[in-house]
Design an enzyme around this catalytic site. Structure first.
Site, PDB file in Angstrom:
ATOM      1  N   GLY C  54       0.945  -1.114   0.036  1.00  0.00           N
ATOM      2  CA  GLY C  54       0.185   0.025   0.107  1.00  0.00           C
ATOM      3  C   GLY C  54       0.891   1.274  -0.028  1.00  0.00           C
ATOM      4  N   HIS C  57       3.310   4.646   3.030  1.00  0.00           N
ATOM      5  CA  HIS C  57       4.462   4.284   3.926  1.00  0.00           C
ATOM      6  C   HIS C  57       5.819   4.864   3.453  1.00  0.00           C
ATOM      7  CE1 HIS C  57       1.750   1.468   5.479  1.00  0.00           C
ATOM      8  NE2 HIS C  57       1.441   0.751   4.636  1.00  0.00           N
ATOM      9  N   LYS C 105       5.112  -8.218   2.075  1.00  0.00           N
ATOM     10  CA  LYS C 105       5.030  -7.969   3.665  1.00  0.00           C
ATOM     11  C   LYS C 105       3.657  -8.875   3.904  1.00  0.00           C
ATOM     12  CE  LYS C 105       4.648  -3.640   3.668  1.00  0.00           C
ATOM     13  NZ  LYS C 105       4.481  -3.412   2.014  1.00  0.00           N
ATOM     14  N   HIS C 219      -0.447   0.362   9.186  1.00  0.00           N
ATOM     15  CA  HIS C 219      -1.810   0.838   8.840  1.00  0.00           C
ATOM     16  C   HIS C 219      -2.548   1.432   9.813  1.00  0.00           C
ATOM     17  CE1 HIS C 219      -0.312  -2.621   6.262  1.00  0.00           C
ATOM     18  NE2 HIS C 219      -0.548  -1.776   5.523  1.00  0.00           N
TER      19      HIS C 219
END
Ligand SMILES: Nc1ncnc2c1ncn2[C@@H]1O[C@H](COP(=O)(O)OP(=O)(O)O)[C@@H](O)[C@H]1O
Ligand SMILES: Nc1ncnc2c1ncn2[C@@H]1O[C@H](COP(=O)(O)OP(=O)(O)O)[C@@H](O)[C@H]1O
Ligand SMILES: [Mg+2]
Ligand SMILES: [Mg+2]
Ligand SMILES: [Mg+2]
Ligand SMILES: [Mg+2]
Lengths: 213, 333, 333, 213
Positions: C54, C57, C105, C219
């Site tokens: 995602g 990050h 991940k 997250h």
């Protein structure tokens, strides 16, 4: 009252206590028109001054003032460090090797301090800085000394004038220091440096009055 | 106040110790007075480049100590200029025998403290020159005020002058080069949120949920005005327009574009803003030839950004590209 | 919500465009499907290292694309794993003819999407291996759950495996090396504040003025527990103790210590924490031989930090030190 | 009622509308036990599905389901993308080339979808996932179809069971997906995926009932 090195050192300790008690006030004055550190800076500096005096009081009033100057210069930083440092240094030189301070010497020391601050910082009356407290204080001190006041009287006159001078900074638009970045938005706030100058002079005056009484 | 610190009174020293542990190959830390010194200092027959300023702007300046940039940095208390003792110690620890250039951001405190230090160093026989940076167009330039603040341009100046010094440029050459950079660099910043100074414990200023402060200083000093938070395009225009008004750029001009986060603004937003700035410059025919994007001049955890434009020429490009090895900038080595 | 963005719906694409403009020497960006590709890809006869996850990050993963690290990164929507199309495109854009290692991940979404992509790539004739990272000791490891999350260890694994691939290691060697790193790396994080996902517009979670969340996910997933904010020493112990419980280290063990900011925590605090962590490790006789300190695995503007420990041996040190040239990590080149 | 490709496409469009309207609800369900994106993910995916169908409706119900599957896979990401994508893909295969869907085919398609989700995600009943809505839905659909219900009846039975199944996730401790990281703290929350599965089935059932009426 005597005004030997011990008395000067005690007055400085008293001033350090005042700075400590007014730390947050000075920080908060420096918040809207500065960077919120004036009380922290002077607090750090005067704590170091007390530590230096604890380690040993020099053998003359001028020596005490010189320790104050050098300690402030090496621990305060910011605008206040060099300005107050220079002020105390010039005062020390004005006092010279005198063993006791009399009214005339105190007035002369204040004048020298003001000149030093102006020489270092280039501020004029009305620029919304420490000068707005110091300049009237020096004038009042000189006229009190001229009129025959004692040390306590000279310092009281100086402190009274400084308090008024500090208040006079509220409506001013800053032209020196960090507050000048705000332009018109600096008006309506008390200058933190003018306030701390007035607090220091009041502390000296109160101490002199106390010793005298 | 939510901070990962042990004590507001020791935060600078604690951070310096952590920094020394983190970068043993690059730098050493002297504690009293506090100075961050390049590992191999003094470098004989190299002009020493010394900078410094209040802490809380990391990686400025300590993160730029190393090969090709600074020989030493003097970290003051948070947002407070360092003392003359620190600067004097930095000068004597890094003196390579051919002079020292002091790089000072234009704030009354910094100027006065470095001035005193320069007097001390000169008395010690070190040839010292001082360059004072004022690149922030948010502040109207005037002889009757404190003048423009030193902000983002500092990083570019330190890199470029550091590269010249590393190549053996003389003190005069370094000083001239610094002034050439100063003539060609302009910055402006904005903040979405305040920062909280550890020894204060509360936010320096309050902003409404939909407001931002345009022209913010790097210590949280108020800026030119408050405006509603709009799009990234709006934000970038608020910064770019006054810069270009002050330093007109057009067709064919070559620039370095430095898109800086004031700390709390994450990289994803910074890249959005950088893209906008490149697009707006391209629309004017300005050629972005070099870029720096990241949190390099920060104000603790403040959310916000600044833009810095440096007008390039071949020499400046070459010095920018020259090898550098510091904690925060590293390439070519 | 205060963000420098134009539109929550285009924030990832806008950031990618800014990133491409910021780093033309290092990477290119493909837009549909979105992939960040090393400038010189495909590198013939080099195992391709592809990662992704995602967005939000940053610099993970796009900031690690370049020489000596990743050949491509697949940025999903904010905090959402990328789609198989993105990964498949990354594989085909970087295929040097000797296979591809996918670094994933361990989140259900990431695993499933990369799995589908691996099937597509295999059908295209590319030899693909997948390594799934689960280094977060905040999550109890179990076959009956989703297992441990992949967090800070990802950066170290990508650097080390990237260095091996750059030197010509085979796909098998890269895969084995990745598993060796996995066996020796552990992380844990904490948050002082929440982050705000652009498409949500409000903080993901609420924390009291004096609380922090220990064991936070990247997250904003809730962690192990909430505790009062204490000193930096407390914070570091909250992270180090569970790591060392899971992977005991003692006298003479050599480690890489990675002190990571989750975004909003400024460098000055991070250095304070790093110093504490080094001190606590030294007290146990553990030798910190390499360090990484900075915001490398972030959660937007979240204030917080994580610690990652990698047990070193000579080979790992050498691969860590090998040249790398990416937007976020650069040395030796 | 007929259940040709156009009807399936319309049902999917109706479902897309439901997802859009429930976007924030699904985001908020995903906040305490996940990462606050489930509604955003499905919203993005179904918007793309509608765009794909706008570009042209395939010539069979199975073709429509395949477009849905592939579009979700390539636009949703996260856990939901591959899971729902696989579910629709298996449903498409179960339907094959049939020109119209009858009750038995719908039940078989639902069974295939469930099997696909389980094959991909490995979740079992009670793990607090979409499976907790889908599994009872499939059982109810099969028994309705066996009892002679029409397509609308089969879907209504499935939707009713899915709604109950979704509610049943509230007390559960998650063992799959992001919520599993919370351990015991995941109990007391409705699973967002189970909720979206139940919403989709309700949208299909409502659409079928509307077309039938
Ligand atoms: N040029 C100057 N001359 C005299 N006083 C000054 C000057 N610049 C600043 N000051 C004084 O210094 C005060 C601020 O001190 P301080 O907050 O300690 O330093 P800084 O501005 O560096 O943070 C101001 O309130 C002002 O009174
Ligand atoms: N292994 C699994 N099997 C079935 N469903 C799962 C699994 N993992 C997660 N889910 C479902 O996916 C939902 C979350 O979807 P979404 O939020 O879109 O993805 P992510 O968790 O990647 O953010 C959960 O509520 C759950 O119902
Ligand atoms: Mg101040
Ligand atoms: Mg200051
Ligand atoms: Mg997600
Ligand atoms: Mg989610």
């Amino acid at each position: 009252m005597g005004c030997a090195e011990k008395d000067v050192a005690d007055a400085v300790r008293a001033a350090a206590g005042v700075v400590r008690r007014h730390r947050d006030e000075l920080v908060n004055l420096d918040r809207p028109i500065g960077d919120a550190d004036h009380g922290e800076n002077l607090g750090r500096g005067f704590a170091a001054v007390v530590a230096a005096l604890d380690a040993g009081v020099p053998s003359s009033p001028g020596g005490v003032l010189e320790v104050v100057a050098k300690t402030l210069i090496s621990t305060v930083g910011g605008a206040a460090g060099p300005l107050y440092g220079t002020g105390f240094l010039r005062a020390a030189r004005a006092v010279g090797a005198a063993e006791e301070l009399d009214a005339a010497t105190v007035a002369a020391a204040l004048r020298a301090a003001l000149d030093g601050v102006v020489a270092r910082g280039g501020a004029q009356l009305g620029d919304k800085t420490v000068v707005d407290a110091l300049a009237p204080a020096v004038a009042a001190a000189e006229s009190a000394a001229g009129g025959g006041a004692d040390v306590a009287g000279v310092l009281r006159a100086a402190a009274d004038a400084a308090a008024e001078g500090a208040e006079s900074t509220v409506p001013l638009v800053a032209r020196k220091g960090r507050a000048s970045y705000l332009g018109e938005r600096s008006a309506g706030h008390l200058d933190p440096g003018a306030r701390s100058a007035s607090l220091l002079l009041r502390a000296f005056a109160d101490h002199a009055a106390g010793s005298a009484g | 106040m939510k901070k990962i610190i042990n004590d507001p009174g020791t935060v600078v020293l604690d951070a310096l110790r952590g920094m020394a542990l983190a970068h043993p190959d690059l730098l050493r830390v002297r504690e009293d007075p506090a100075v961050i010194v390049r590992a191999e200092a003094p470098v004989p027959r190299k002009v020493a480049i010394v900078s410094g300023g209040g802490s809380g702007h990391e990686p400025l300046h300590g993160g730029f100590v190393g090969h090709g940039m600074l020989d030493a940095a003097c970290p003051g208390a948070v947002f407070t200029s360092p003392t003359p003792d620190q600067v004097a110690a930095a000068v004597s620890l890094t003196d390579g025998g051919v002079g020292t250039l002091l790089i000072v951001k234009n704030y009354t405190g910094d100027v006065l403290n470095f001035e005193t230090a320069a007097e001390l160093a000169a008395a010690d026989g070190v040839e010292v020159r001082t360059v004072v940076i004022g690149d922030d167009v948010a502040v109207r330039d005037s002889l009757h005020t404190a003048g423009r603040r030193g902000v983002g341009g500092t990083v570019l100046l330190e890199k470029i002058v550091g590269a010249a010094a590393e190549r053996g440029a003389s003190l005069e050459t370094c000083e001239e080069l610094a002034h050439r950079v100063l003539d060609r660099v302009r910055s402006m910043g904005l903040a979405l949120t305040s920062c909280t100074v550890p020894h204060v414990g509360e936010p320096t200023f309050a902003l409404g949920e939909d407001e931002m402060e345009v022209g913010i200083g790097i210590h949280g000093e108020p800026g030119r005005r408050r405006v509603p938070v709009g799009t990234a395009d709006d934000a970038v225009r608020h910064l770019l327009d006054p810069i270009l008004e002050d330093m007109p750029l057009g067709e064919g001009d070559r620039v370095l574009l430095f898109t800086n986060s004031t700390g709390g603004t994450p990289l994803i937003e910074l890249y959005v803003a950088h893209g906008v700035a490149e697009r707006l410059l391209a629309e004017r025919g300005v050629r972005v030839e070099r870029r720096l994007v990241g949190p390099y001049v920060t104000s603790l955890e403040m959310q916000g950004m600044s833009l810095t434009l440096l007008k390039l020429d071949d020499e400046l490009v070459e010095l920018w590209d020259a090898p550098v090895s510091t904690a925060a900038l590293r390439w070519g080595i």
